[in-house]
Write a protein that holds these residues in place. Structure first.
Motif, short mmCIF file in Angstrom:
data_model
loop_
_atom_site.label_atom_id
_atom_site.label_comp_id
_atom_site.label_asym_id
_atom_site.label_seq_id
_atom_site.Cartn_x
_atom_site.Cartn_y
_atom_site.Cartn_z
N ASP A 234 0.94 -1.20 0.01
CA ASP A 234 0.02 -0.05 0.14
C ASP A 234 0.88 1.27 0.04
OD1 ASP A 234 -2.15 1.38 -0.03
OD2 ASP A 234 -2.46 1.67 2.15
N TRP A 235 0.41 2.21 -0.70
CA TRP A 235 1.12 3.50 -0.69
C TRP A 235 0.28 4.34 -1.03
CZ3 TRP A 235 4.68 1.80 -5.51
CH2 TRP A 235 3.61 1.72 -6.78
N PHE A 236 0.64 5.82 -0.12
CA PHE A 236 -0.32 6.71 -0.11
C PHE A 236 0.72 8.25 0.27
CE2 PHE A 236 -1.01 4.28 3.85
CZ PHE A 236 -0.92 5.42 4.68
N VAL A 237 0.00 9.45 0.05
CA VAL A 237 0.80 10.49 0.37
C VAL A 237 0.05 11.12 1.69
CG1 VAL A 237 1.48 12.68 -0.21
CG2 VAL A 237 1.31 11.01 -1.87
N LEU A 238 1.01 11.31 2.62
CA LEU A 238 0.29 11.98 3.91
C LEU A 238 0.10 13.54 3.65
CD1 LEU A 238 2.66 10.05 6.33
CD2 LEU A 238 0.21 9.76 6.21
N PRO A 239 -0.47 13.95 4.76
CA PRO A 239 -0.70 15.39 4.68
C PRO A 239 0.57 16.19 4.58
CG PRO A 239 -2.40 14.47 6.17
CD PRO A 239 -1.26 13.51 5.62
N GLY A 241 3.07 15.83 2.91
CA GLY A 241 3.90 15.76 1.58
C GLY A 241 4.78 14.37 1.79
N THR A 242 4.94 13.54 2.78
CA THR A 242 5.73 12.51 2.68
C THR A 242 4.87 11.25 2.10
OG1 THR A 242 5.05 11.79 4.77
CG2 THR A 242 7.05 13.11 4.60
N VAL A 243 5.69 10.18 1.53
CA VAL A 243 4.84 9.14 1.22
C VAL A 243 5.18 7.91 1.83
CG1 VAL A 243 5.11 7.43 -1.07
CG2 VAL A 243 5.61 10.05 -1.37
N HIS A 244 3.94 7.25 2.32
CA HIS A 244 3.94 6.08 3.27
C HIS A 244 3.85 4.88 2.48
CE1 HIS A 244 2.88 3.81 6.95
NE2 HIS A 244 2.42 2.89 5.99
N ILE A 245 4.61 3.99 2.65
CA ILE A 245 4.63 2.70 1.85
C ILE A 245 4.38 1.43 2.89
CG2 ILE A 245 5.88 1.10 0.41
CD1 ILE A 245 7.45 3.49 -0.58
N THR A 246 3.57 0.32 2.61
CA THR A 246 3.43 -0.56 3.58
C THR A 246 3.76 -1.73 2.70
OG1 THR A 246 1.75 0.70 4.87
CG2 THR A 246 1.75 -1.86 4.97
N ILE A 247 4.54 -2.86 3.24
CA ILE A 247 4.69 -4.13 2.80
C ILE A 247 4.34 -4.99 3.69
CG2 ILE A 247 6.47 -5.66 1.55
CD1 ILE A 247 6.09 -3.20 -0.04
N VAL A 248 3.31 -6.05 3.25
CA VAL A 248 2.63 -7.13 4.15
C VAL A 248 2.95 -8.21 3.56
CG1 VAL A 248 0.72 -7.86 5.34
CG2 VAL A 248 1.03 -5.45 5.18
N VAL A 264 -4.39 -5.93 7.58
CA VAL A 264 -3.38 -5.38 8.04
C VAL A 264 -2.78 -4.04 7.28
CG1 VAL A 264 -0.89 -5.39 8.10
CG2 VAL A 264 -2.24 -7.50 8.81
N THR A 265 -2.88 -3.88 5.95
CA THR A 265 -2.83 -2.59 5.33
C THR A 265 -3.79 -1.59 5.56
OG1 THR A 265 -4.12 -3.86 3.16
CG2 THR A 265 -1.68 -3.96 3.22
N HIS A 266 -5.21 -1.81 5.75
CA HIS A 266 -6.33 -1.27 5.95
C HIS A 266 -6.19 -0.46 7.39
CE1 HIS A 266 -9.10 -3.03 2.86
NE2 HIS A 266 -8.21 -2.34 2.29
N ALA A 267 -5.60 -1.31 8.40
CA ALA A 267 -5.45 -0.90 9.67
C ALA A 267 -4.21 0.02 9.83
CB ALA A 267 -5.22 -2.15 10.84
N VAL A 268 -3.03 -0.20 9.14
CA VAL A 268 -1.88 0.65 9.04
C VAL A 268 -2.16 1.96 8.14
CG1 VAL A 268 0.37 0.88 7.94
CG2 VAL A 268 -0.21 -1.44 8.99
N ARG A 269 -3.05 1.93 7.17
CA ARG A 269 -3.22 3.27 6.63
C ARG A 269 -4.24 4.11 7.45
NH1 ARG A 269 -5.49 5.14 1.08
NH2 ARG A 269 -3.89 3.85 0.23
N THR A 270 -5.28 3.42 8.39
CA THR A 270 -6.13 4.25 9.17
C THR A 270 -5.14 4.84 10.33
OG1 THR A 270 -7.82 2.76 8.77
CG2 THR A 270 -7.71 4.24 11.03
N LEU A 271 -4.13 4.04 10.92
CA LEU A 271 -3.39 4.70 11.89
C LEU A 271 -2.33 5.75 11.43
CD1 LEU A 271 -2.61 1.31 13.44
CD2 LEU A 271 -3.94 3.14 14.50
N ALA A 272 -2.04 5.49 10.15
CA ALA A 272 -1.28 6.43 9.54
C ALA A 272 -1.76 8.02 9.16
CB ALA A 272 -0.24 5.96 8.30
N LEU A 273 -2.93 7.68 8.77
CA LEU A 273 -3.47 8.96 8.47
C LEU A 273 -4.16 9.58 9.67
CD1 LEU A 273 -5.50 7.81 5.25
CD2 LEU A 273 -3.72 9.44 5.32
N GLU A 274 -4.30 8.87 10.76
CA GLU A 274 -4.70 9.51 12.04
C GLU A 274 -3.49 10.23 12.57
OE1 GLU A 274 -6.40 6.47 14.37
OE2 GLU A 274 -8.47 6.64 13.48
N GLY A 275 -2.46 9.84 12.23
CA GLY A 275 -1.03 10.73 12.84
C GLY A 275 -0.21 9.88 13.76
N HIS A 276 -0.36 8.93 13.83
CA HIS A 276 0.21 7.87 14.82
C HIS A 276 1.92 7.89 14.36
CE1 HIS A 276 -2.99 6.17 17.19
NE2 HIS A 276 -3.61 6.32 16.19
#
Length: 426
Positions: A234-239, A241-248, A264-276
């Protein structure tokens, strides 16, 4: 029941006697010929030594078919020595019984017509001499038997030809059916493959276009029967501007492991976007998923890249280390220890930091890439060589080219994921 006996000194006399009584009792010419051949074969030794033989026959009407003339004809041949039990079962018309010197045949027949008044009488069959009919009559009956046998053979030949034609027609129909089934199977394989490709594409995140950063990915399932497995990214851009990448890499293969990896990827994305904080996400993901699915076991690698500054941070949960290949060709693995989802004490022990320079290549992957030959240490050495040999390719081609080099020999098939990140500095 009438019983009659005739003595026969020669094979010809015996043949005439058997043919005469068989004809008078309405035996089919083929059955008559079998009886004649069988009797003369049993008596061959007796007539050869001039000892002679005798034939006795009797007819018993069928009590259940009164007035029909049907019944059972019993023919008994007495020889001068007992026949071998096996030989009488292998005759053209196998004997029904052997009693000492007597060989017995029992065949369905009709009652013999009464002898004409004033006709000859004697011990021969139905009157006449003891030797039966004359040679001319015997030859005519033998010809009739031969013609009946030939007619039977012709009938069998015609039936064989008919069956052969039907078999060829059936085979043609079966072949045509096989062709249709093969075409249908090909259509199903095509439709199945299309569905699987669409399913695989649906599981992939949308391509990222980030200024200053190039990303490319290669995925191959362990088997062609399952388009997905436990290896997902999974990959996406955080607010910021950094790029987050998850490998599962979830335990197992097929749809079940895919579901675990998606969770796992959905949980990680949620936590990352929440700012953890990046280092806490592996442990927090385990906490979130544990109440819903205690069977989930997955290794996780998290990476964040700032395209503007090249800052790289990596958190790891039991996953193979990322490979960093510098522009000058130096390479090293970014070791960040930790334990994955479903493992005891899950979480990343520390957060690893690096700074990428323009032209540097970062390779994230699952163990299917390096452990295809069952030796992860040897696989990691080969991965560095493959990355160096393909680093000058366009970024989009690098993951697939590296996977091709790594999988020249596959002793341990596994889902394979390779993801390349290159800082362009644009």
């Amino acid at each position: 029941m009438t019983t009659r006996t005739a003595g026969c000194a020669t094979k010809a006399e015996l043949s005439r006697a058997i043919r005469r009584l068989a004809r008078e009792h309405g035996l089919d010419p083929v059955l008559r010929g079998r009886l004649v051949l069988s009797a003369t074969e049993v008596a061959a030794e007796a007539v050869r030594t001039a000892e002679g033989t005798s034939v006795t026959w009797s007819f018993e009407p069928d009590r259940n078919a009164r007035g029909s003339g049907l019944g059972l004809l019993t023919v008994t041949l007495r020889t001068t020595r007992p026949p071998a039990p096996r030989s009488v079962t292998e005759l053209p018309l196998p004997a029904d019984a052997v009693h000492g010197l007597d060989v017995v045949w029992r065949v369905p027949a009709r009652a013999a017509a009464p002898a004409p008044k004033g006709g000859p009488s004697g011990a021969g069959p139905a009157g006449g001499s003891a030797n039966g009919s004359g040679p001319a009559d015997d030859a005519a009956l033998a010809d009739e038997e031969l013609r009946a046998v030939m007619a039977r053979a012709d009938g069998l030949t015609a039936e064989h030809r008919r069956l052969k034609d039907e078999l060829e027609e059936t085979n043609s129909g079966v072949l045509a059916l096989y062709v249709q089934l093969d075409e249908r199977d090909e259509q199903l394989r095509t439709a199945h493959g299309q569905t699987l490709r669409e399913l695989e594409d649906a599981l992939r995140p949308s391509p990222l276009e980030v200024e200053g950063l190039e990303l490319a990915v290669h995925y191959a399932p362990a088997g062609t029967d399952a388009p997905t497995g436990g290896d997902l990214y999974d990959w996406f851009v955080l607010p910021d501007g950094t790029v987050h990448i998850t490998i599962v890499d979830a335990l197992g293969h097929g749809v079940t492991s895919t579901r675990s990896a998606l969770n796992v990827t959905h949980a990680v994305r949620t936590l990352a976007l929440e700012g953890h904080h990046l280092q806490s996400i592996v442990a927090r993901t385990d906490e979130i998923l544990l109440p819903f699915d205690r069977s989930v076991m997955a290794t996780v690698l998290l990476a964040r890249v700032n395209p503007a500054t090249g800052e790289l941070r990596v958190a790891n949960g039991s996953h193979p280390p990322a490979l960093l290949l510098r522009e000058d060709g130096t390479a090293r693995y970014l070791e960040a220890r930790g334990r994955g989802i479903g493992f005891p004490l899950p979480g990343s022990d520390r957060l690893l930091s690096e700074r990428l320079a323009p032209g540097d290549l970062l390779l994230l992957y699952t163990d299917g890439l390096t452990e295809s030959r069952r030796d992860p240490i040897e696989g990691e050495k080969r991965l560095i060589e493959a990355a160096r040999s393909h680093r000058d390719r366009p970024t989009a081609d690098i993951p697939g080219a590296i996977a091709g080099d790594m999988h020249t020999v596959i002793l341990h098939p596994d889902d394979t994921l390779a993801l390349a990140v290159r800082l362009t500095g644009g």
